[in-house]
Design an enzyme around this catalytic site. Structure first.
Site, PDB file in Angstrom:
ATOM      1  N   CYS A  30       1.106  -1.485  -0.105  1.00  0.00           N
ATOM      2  CA  CYS A  30       0.104  -0.352  -0.132  1.00  0.00           C
ATOM      3  C   CYS A  30       1.164   1.259  -0.517  1.00  0.00           C
ATOM      4  O   CYS A  30       1.370   1.607   0.594  1.00  0.00           O
ATOM      5  CB  CYS A  30      -1.198  -0.020   1.097  1.00  0.00           C
ATOM      6  SG  CYS A  30      -1.990   1.688   1.160  1.00  0.00           S
ATOM      7  N   LYS A  57     -10.322  -9.120   5.612  1.00  0.00           N
ATOM      8  CA  LYS A  57      -9.766  -7.943   6.403  1.00  0.00           C
ATOM      9  C   LYS A  57      -9.847  -9.288   8.200  1.00  0.00           C
ATOM     10  O   LYS A  57     -11.016  -9.915   8.104  1.00  0.00           O
ATOM     11  CB  LYS A  57     -10.198  -6.639   7.039  1.00  0.00           C
ATOM     12  CG  LYS A  57      -9.875  -5.475   5.759  1.00  0.00           C
ATOM     13  CD  LYS A  57     -10.385  -4.718   5.526  1.00  0.00           C
ATOM     14  CE  LYS A  57     -10.348  -3.656   4.454  1.00  0.00           C
ATOM     15  NZ  LYS A  57     -11.183  -2.987   4.094  1.00  0.00           N
ATOM     16  N   VAL A  70      -5.676   0.968   6.684  1.00  0.00           N
ATOM     17  CA  VAL A  70      -4.108   1.452   6.901  1.00  0.00           C
ATOM     18  C   VAL A  70      -3.791   2.373   6.387  1.00  0.00           C
ATOM     19  O   VAL A  70      -3.705   2.851   4.549  1.00  0.00           O
ATOM     20  CB  VAL A  70      -3.361  -0.292   6.760  1.00  0.00           C
ATOM     21  CG1 VAL A  70      -3.782  -1.027   7.566  1.00  0.00           C
ATOM     22  CG2 VAL A  70      -4.052  -0.417   4.642  1.00  0.00           C
ATOM     23  N   GLU A  86      -5.135   7.445   8.330  1.00  0.00           N
ATOM     24  CA  GLU A  86      -4.723   8.872   7.144  1.00  0.00           C
ATOM     25  C   GLU A  86      -3.224   9.029   7.624  1.00  0.00           C
ATOM     26  O   GLU A  86      -2.808   9.852   8.226  1.00  0.00           O
ATOM     27  CB  GLU A  86      -5.669   9.877   7.328  1.00  0.00           C
ATOM     28  CG  GLU A  86      -6.558   9.846   7.705  1.00  0.00           C
ATOM     29  CD  GLU A  86      -7.357   9.503   6.259  1.00  0.00           C
ATOM     30  OE1 GLU A  86      -7.122   9.269   5.182  1.00  0.00           O
ATOM     31  OE2 GLU A  86      -8.894   8.726   6.286  1.00  0.00           O
ATOM     32  N   SER A  87      -2.674   8.366   6.058  1.00  0.00           N
ATOM     33  CA  SER A  87      -1.094   8.273   6.371  1.00  0.00           C
ATOM     34  C   SER A  87      -0.233   9.989   6.484  1.00  0.00           C
ATOM     35  O   SER A  87       0.910  10.058   7.425  1.00  0.00           O
ATOM     36  CB  SER A  87      -1.015   7.905   4.770  1.00  0.00           C
ATOM     37  OG  SER A  87      -1.009   9.509   3.653  1.00  0.00           O
TER      38      SER A  87
END
Length: 241
Positions: A30, A57, A70, A86-87
């Site tokens: 990802c 999941k 993720v 949230e990245s």
């Protein structure tokens, strides 16, 4: 520490050491999760990585990631606090929480400009997914990349962060690491023009030699293989396990 294989439906929640270090719930391929890994590694923050099968999941994922997404960063030391998701939120939190090797500029205006530039990268990531999912023309992608080619020229430095990689560099890198997938999907219809994108091409070569990038890296062939299996409906999550 890493849990190794991706945990799927029916998998028990992993028993991790009670050592107070953050736990990052991730997926190895990802690009958004990769952002969090890069920041943690850039700052040498001890952490546990738990990899999640996003097709099937595990039932307990909702306990650490309410939106079942993720990356999710579980702050074990912050008792009673929910995980961060949230990245970009995770990346900014880590940069402030662990001030060593700062990634965002100290100057408030430059910091704001860097965040805006990362937001503008949605034009690149969006057109990237159009190609993967709908076999779209790469012209929209090239136009979006022009913004970053011009910006790198304006800054006059090898990296967006100056003389070393910074916030912008690590937040956009994951999609450049996956450019081989575009070649796989589009064939001869895709080519990153080394003249049109001379500065970005040089930047890519520099990032490939960066220790942080190398600390969480998959080869072009591995990215292509993961995409091929995902597209076929049988994503090979554990390709690198």
């Amino acid at each position: 520490m890493s849990s190794g294989k991706h945990l799927a439906k029916g998998s028990p929640r992993p028993a991790l050491p009670d050592d107070g270090v953050p736990r990052l719930y991730s997926m190895r391929f990802c690009p958004y999760a990769q952002r969090a890994h890069l920041v943690l590694n850039a700052k040498k923050v001890p952490h546990h990585s738990v990899y999640i099968n996003l097709t099937e999941k595990p039932e307990w994922l909702v306990e650490v990631s309410p939106l079942l997404k993720v990356p999710a960063l579980h702050l074990v030391a912050e008792k009673g606090q929910p995980s961060l998701i949230e990245s970009l939120i995770i990346a900014e939190y880590l940069d402030e929480k662990y001030p060593q090797s700062p990634l965002l500029p100290k100057d408030a205006l430059q910091r704001a400009q860097d965040k805006i530039l990362v937001e503008r990268f949605s034009g690149v990531s969006g057109s990237y997914m159009k190609i993967l999912l709908h076999d779209a023309s790469p012209d929209e992608l090239y136009t979006a990349l022009d913004i970053f080619e011009v910006e790198l020229g304006k800054r006059g430095t090898p990296y967006f962060g100056g003389d070393k990689p910074g916030f912008v560099d690590y937040m956009i890198w994951p999609w450049f690491e996956r450019l081989a997938i575009l070649k796989y999907v589009l064939g001869d219809r895709y080519s990153l023009d080394s003249q049109r994108f001379a500065k970005l091409s040089a930047w890519i070569e520099l990032l490939l030699q960066d220790d942080v990038v190398k600390s969480f890296f998959a080869t072009p062939e591995q990215h292509v293989e993961f995409w091929r299996t995902r597209k076929a409906g049988n994503a090979s999550y554990d390709l690198l396990a």
